[in-house]
Design a protein around this motif. Structure first.
Motif, mmCIF file in Angstrom:
data_model
loop_
_atom_site.group_PDB
_atom_site.id
_atom_site.type_symbol
_atom_site.label_atom_id
_atom_site.label_comp_id
_atom_site.label_asym_id
_atom_site.label_seq_id
_atom_site.Cartn_x
_atom_site.Cartn_y
_atom_site.Cartn_z
ATOM 1 N N PHE A 1 -5.675 2.396 4.533
ATOM 2 C CA PHE A 1 -5.594 1.603 4.317
ATOM 3 C C PHE A 1 -6.710 0.782 4.977
ATOM 4 N N HIS B 1 0.651 -1.163 0.550
ATOM 5 C CA HIS B 1 0.354 0.147 0.139
ATOM 6 C C HIS B 1 0.719 1.086 0.174
ATOM 7 N N THR C 1 -6.763 0.815 -0.464
ATOM 8 C CA THR C 1 -6.725 -0.605 -0.235
ATOM 9 C C THR C 1 -7.630 -0.855 0.830
#
Length: 452
Positions: free
Chosen positions: A201, A191, A244
């Motif tokens: 994230f 990421h 992500t």
């Protein structure tokens, strides 16, 4: 040399690829030659001095092993060509592409590629060709990615190199490895080196979610959808929008949960529990599991269509016991971390302590080493850690002994398992190989090996 003065050869049996590269490079380079048939490479090299060769990894679509590209790479090197060779590969051939670097390729690009990335790679190849340098080989030490994802062993350098290659893409990645090997660190590193690095994230331990919480936690819910739904709530997928999402322990979710997850990944939409309107999502998916891929491939346990969806690229993290001197590297790193945390002098390790660290089998992997060093820093009476200061967790000791016993009887267990499955299916090899999660060819080899 400048790009404008370069001569480039592109060898690929896909005419669309050749056309795309020709249109991209024609205004950028002095000469661009495209070729579908790799058999013509020797003739082309005899009549032209190329600065860069773009070489496909696969030429026989029915084979797709990548060995064709490696064969022609070696051929180019044998012909003493001074060209820098850049391999063209698909996501599934990245391991072979990394091998091509060890065989002498300058670099590789993954298709579909970004044009800017391709031009940059060609420029770098041209500029470094003169002094014989190239990008860091995966077998050579490279700067660590992330604060704790480190290692000088060849297996870790391969992983770090692969992360650098796949992180800037949006490819879905499946991270495999035993508990404690650092799968979450790898997910974070991917990421942090992606184009979504400044976006969310979001980690979810999906293996710990019950059936009743799974949809609400991942996809959200509307107020009143169930007893405790006192307000509208976005799920983890919505929270990770434009960023992500990392689904840990993906191998432990039920078939029903897999079906729900597959629908979301296919449609790129979630529907909150209690709602009807879908919500569009844009996420990069990373997954991790300690379940071996061959076990996940059992349709009774895990849907193969979901495996293909989450496994565009696979990264297998080695157990710590297979990482050689990385053990000492990590031990010193943790020693420095915990000396700072507990305001103690940075410790050194005696020779006996290092030998003890290097020869332990680490059933708990990096996590176990981390805790062992932390205890040693806290409890040691000296700035030098001795072997007696290194105490490994008794929690891992019993399973480790059991594991070693299992490993010693591995062949007996495999033979017994094959016999049991063959008996179950009355000798039907197709059904037996499917349940065992191996091909018929692999089953034939084992039948010969065990004289069954």
């Amino acid at each position: 040399m400048q790009l404008k003065k370069a001569s480039v050869l592109v060898v690929d049996d896909d005419t669309d690829v050749l056309t795309a590269v020709r249109l991209l490079l024609r205004p950028q380079v002095k000469e661009i030659i495209t070729e579908k048939n790799p058999e013509n490479i020797p003739s082309l090299l005899a009549h032209h001095a190329f600065d860069v060769i773009l070489l496909d990894m696969n030429f026989a679509s029915s084979i797709n092993t990548g060995n064709e590209g490696l064969f022609w790479l070696k051929k180019i090197k044998a012909l003493k060509s001074g060209a820098a060779v850049i391999m063209i590969t698909a996501y599934g051939d990245i391991d072979l592409a990394i091998r091509s670097l060890k065989e002498g390729a300058y670099d590789f690009i993954v298709k579909p590629w970004h044009n800017d990335k391709l031009l940059t790679t060609i420029r770098e190849a041209i500029s470094k060709k003169g002094n014989g340098s190239g990008p860091s080989s995966p077998a050579a030490p490279a700067p660590a990615i992330g604060s704790e994802l480190m290692g000088e062993s060849e297996v870790m350098q391969d992983i770090i190199f692969k992360i650098r290659k796949v992180a800037p893409t949006d490819a879905n990645i499946l991270i495999l490895g035993e508990n404690g090997t650092g799968k979450e660190l790898i997910a974070k590193a991917i990421h942090q080196h992606s184009l979504r690095a400044d976006k969310p994230f979001v980690k979810v331990d999906v293996g710990a979610l019950t059936e009743s919480l799974f949809e609400s936690e991942l996809f959200g819910h509307k107020k009143g959808a169930f007893t405790d739904a006192r307000e509208d709530r976005a799920g983890r997928f919505e929270a990770a929008h434009t960023g992500t999402i990392f689904l840990d322990e993906i191998g432990n979710i039920s078939l029903h949960q897999q079906s729900k997850l597959l629908s979301v990944l296919q449609n790129r939409q979630v529907v909150r529990v209690g709602a009807n309107a879908p919500v569009d999502i844009d996420v990069r998916l990373l997954c991790a599991t300690n379940v071996p891929l061959v076990e996940m491939a059992n349709e009774a346990r895990f849907r193969k269509d979901l495996i293909y969806r989450i496994n565009t690229v696979e990264i297998t993290v080695p157990p710590l016991r297979n990482r050689g001197d990385d053990i000492v590297l990590l031990a010193r790193h943790f020693g420095a971390v915990y000396s700072k945390k507990y305001m103690r002098p940075v410790p050194d390790f005696s020779k006996a302590a290092l030998e003890k660290l290097k020869h332990y089998h680490y059933p708990g992997n990096v996590r176990e080493l981390q805790y062992a060093v932390e205890r040693a820093v806290i409890m040691a009476d000296s700035d030098v850690l001795e072997a007696t200061d290194i105490i490994f967790s008794p929690i891992e000791a019993a399973p480790a002994a059991h594991s070693q016993q299992q490993e010693s009887n591995l062949e007996e267990l495999e033979k017994a398992t094959i016999l049991r499955v063959l008996e179950k299916h009355s000798g039907n090899l197709s059904r037996a190989s499917k349940e065992l999660g191996i091909t018929r060819t692999a089953l034939y080899r084992r039948l010969g090996k065990y004289d069954i």
